[in-house]
Design an enzyme around this catalytic site. Sequence first.
Site, PDB file in Angstrom:
ATOM      1  N   HIS A 194       0.847  -1.202   0.000  1.00 21.08           N
ATOM      2  CA  HIS A 194       0.000   0.000   0.000  1.00 21.08           C
ATOM      3  C   HIS A 194       0.885   1.256   0.000  1.00 21.08           C
ATOM      4  CE1 HIS A 194      -3.224  -2.577   2.182  1.00 21.08           C
ATOM      5  NE2 HIS A 194      -3.643  -2.388   0.960  1.00 21.08           N
ATOM      6  N   LYS A 217     -17.969  -6.145   6.761  1.00 22.39           N
ATOM      7  CA  LYS A 217     -16.685  -6.758   7.128  1.00 22.39           C
ATOM      8  C   LYS A 217     -16.410  -6.543   8.607  1.00 22.39           C
ATOM      9  CE  LYS A 217     -14.067  -6.531   2.775  1.00 22.39           C
ATOM     10  NZ  LYS A 217     -12.941  -5.870   2.093  1.00 22.39           N
ATOM     11  N   ARG A 220      -1.912  -6.578  -8.387  1.00 16.06           N
ATOM     12  CA  ARG A 220      -0.814  -7.518  -8.134  1.00 16.06           C
ATOM     13  C   ARG A 220      -0.839  -8.684  -9.096  1.00 16.06           C
ATOM     14  NH1 ARG A 220      -2.912  -7.807  -2.104  1.00 16.06           N
ATOM     15  NH2 ARG A 220      -4.740  -7.485  -3.397  1.00 16.06           N
ATOM     16  N   SER A 272      -2.987  -7.884   2.914  1.00 13.14           N
ATOM     17  CA  SER A 272      -3.331  -7.684   4.333  1.00 13.14           C
ATOM     18  C   SER A 272      -3.733  -9.005   4.978  1.00 13.14           C
ATOM     19  CB  SER A 272      -4.467  -6.667   4.478  1.00 13.14           C
ATOM     20  OG  SER A 272      -4.049  -5.413   4.017  1.00 13.14           O
TER      21      SER A 272
HETATM   22  P1  ADP Z   1      -9.734  -3.772  -0.870  1.00 12.94           P
HETATM   23  O1  ADP Z   1     -10.613  -4.299   0.213  1.00 12.94           O
HETATM   24  O2  ADP Z   1     -10.304  -2.606  -1.627  1.00 12.94           O
HETATM   25  O3  ADP Z   1      -9.164  -4.808  -1.779  1.00 12.94           O
HETATM   26  P2  ADP Z   1      -7.039  -3.450   0.147  1.00 12.94           P
HETATM   27  O4  ADP Z   1      -6.628  -2.646   1.331  1.00 12.94           O
HETATM   28  O5  ADP Z   1      -6.785  -4.895   0.182  1.00 12.94           O
HETATM   29  O6  ADP Z   1      -8.557  -3.097  -0.028  1.00 12.94           O
HETATM   30  O7  ADP Z   1      -6.349  -2.877  -1.168  1.00 12.94           O
HETATM   31  C1  ADP Z   1      -6.507  -1.521  -1.565  1.00 12.94           C
HETATM   32  C2  ADP Z   1      -5.851  -1.313  -2.916  1.00 12.94           C
HETATM   33  O8  ADP Z   1      -4.458  -1.575  -2.815  1.00 12.94           O
HETATM   34  C3  ADP Z   1      -6.348  -2.263  -4.018  1.00 12.94           C
HETATM   35  O9  ADP Z   1      -6.313  -1.556  -5.246  1.00 12.94           O
HETATM   36  C4  ADP Z   1      -5.325  -3.377  -4.018  1.00 12.94           C
HETATM   37  O10 ADP Z   1      -5.264  -4.044  -5.252  1.00 12.94           O
HETATM   38  C5  ADP Z   1      -4.065  -2.565  -3.743  1.00 12.94           C
HETATM   39  N1  ADP Z   1      -3.006  -3.379  -3.129  1.00 12.94           N
HETATM   40  C6  ADP Z   1      -3.113  -4.187  -2.064  1.00 12.94           C
HETATM   41  N2  ADP Z   1      -1.924  -4.781  -1.790  1.00 12.94           N
HETATM   42  C7  ADP Z   1      -1.051  -4.317  -2.720  1.00 12.94           C
HETATM   43  C8  ADP Z   1       0.341  -4.558  -2.998  1.00 12.94           C
HETATM   44  N3  ADP Z   1       1.058  -5.424  -2.283  1.00 12.94           N
HETATM   45  N4  ADP Z   1       0.908  -3.910  -4.035  1.00 12.94           N
HETATM   46  C9  ADP Z   1       0.169  -3.059  -4.785  1.00 12.94           C
HETATM   47  N5  ADP Z   1      -1.135  -2.782  -4.594  1.00 12.94           N
HETATM   48  C10 ADP Z   1      -1.751  -3.404  -3.574  1.00 12.94           C
END
Ligand code: ADP
Length: 173
Positions: free
Chosen positions: A22, A46, A95, A133
């Site tokens: 992130h 959630k 990803r 996450s």
């Molecule tokens: P969501 O519940 O919207 O998927 P996340 O917090 O998991 O929320 O992810 C938010 C954004 O960050 C999404 O666009 C996700 O694809 C991106 N993201 C999550 N992990 C990574 C990573 N390791 N590298 C790049 N982008 C990421």
Amino acid sequence: MNSVSTRNAVYVGSFDPPTLGHFDIISRGSRLFQRLTVGIGINPDKRPLFSPEERVDLVKQIASGLPNVDVVCFEGLTVNFAKARDAAVLLRGVRTVSDIELEFTMALTNHVLTPELETVFLMASEKYSHISSSLIKQIAQMGQDQAATSLRDFVPPCVIQPLLEKVRRPKTS
Ligand code: ADP
């Protein structure tokens, strides 16, 4: 012509917890746009590990060196959040191929709802593309010492202790 600005972008997600992946997207996004707002989504369906306020606080710490990044939480549709932040761009990170499938559906839906909002994708950096996450929450459940060491490769330093605390005493509300 719409009134929202292409200089402003929002980057939304759960950030439960925020990861190095992130942070990579936030710092790269902060170089692309004049103002980047990180939106921590409040999803009533959630059960997050961290409260929205805790996640805002963690992302603020992580992005403290990036003066054009704001961090807030929001409820409801992302398209409305983007409008409220005067943003014409929705920034997302991808990803894997399975990410793309989901993101494509979401981007198309958002485009129908608000055609002037463009979704811009940044490919995950190679060194962070395996980080999620949910994986991090599993790692945090390993023995405390081992987890504390391993987590350094996945989350910013300020996330490690709060995460270990949470896993020790999971939130009940
Ligand atoms: P969501 O519940 O919207 O998927 P996340 O917090 O998991 O929320 O992810 C938010 C954004 O960050 C999404 O666009 C996700 O694809 C991106 N993201 C999550 N992990 C990574 C990573 N390791 N590298 C790049 N982008 C990421």
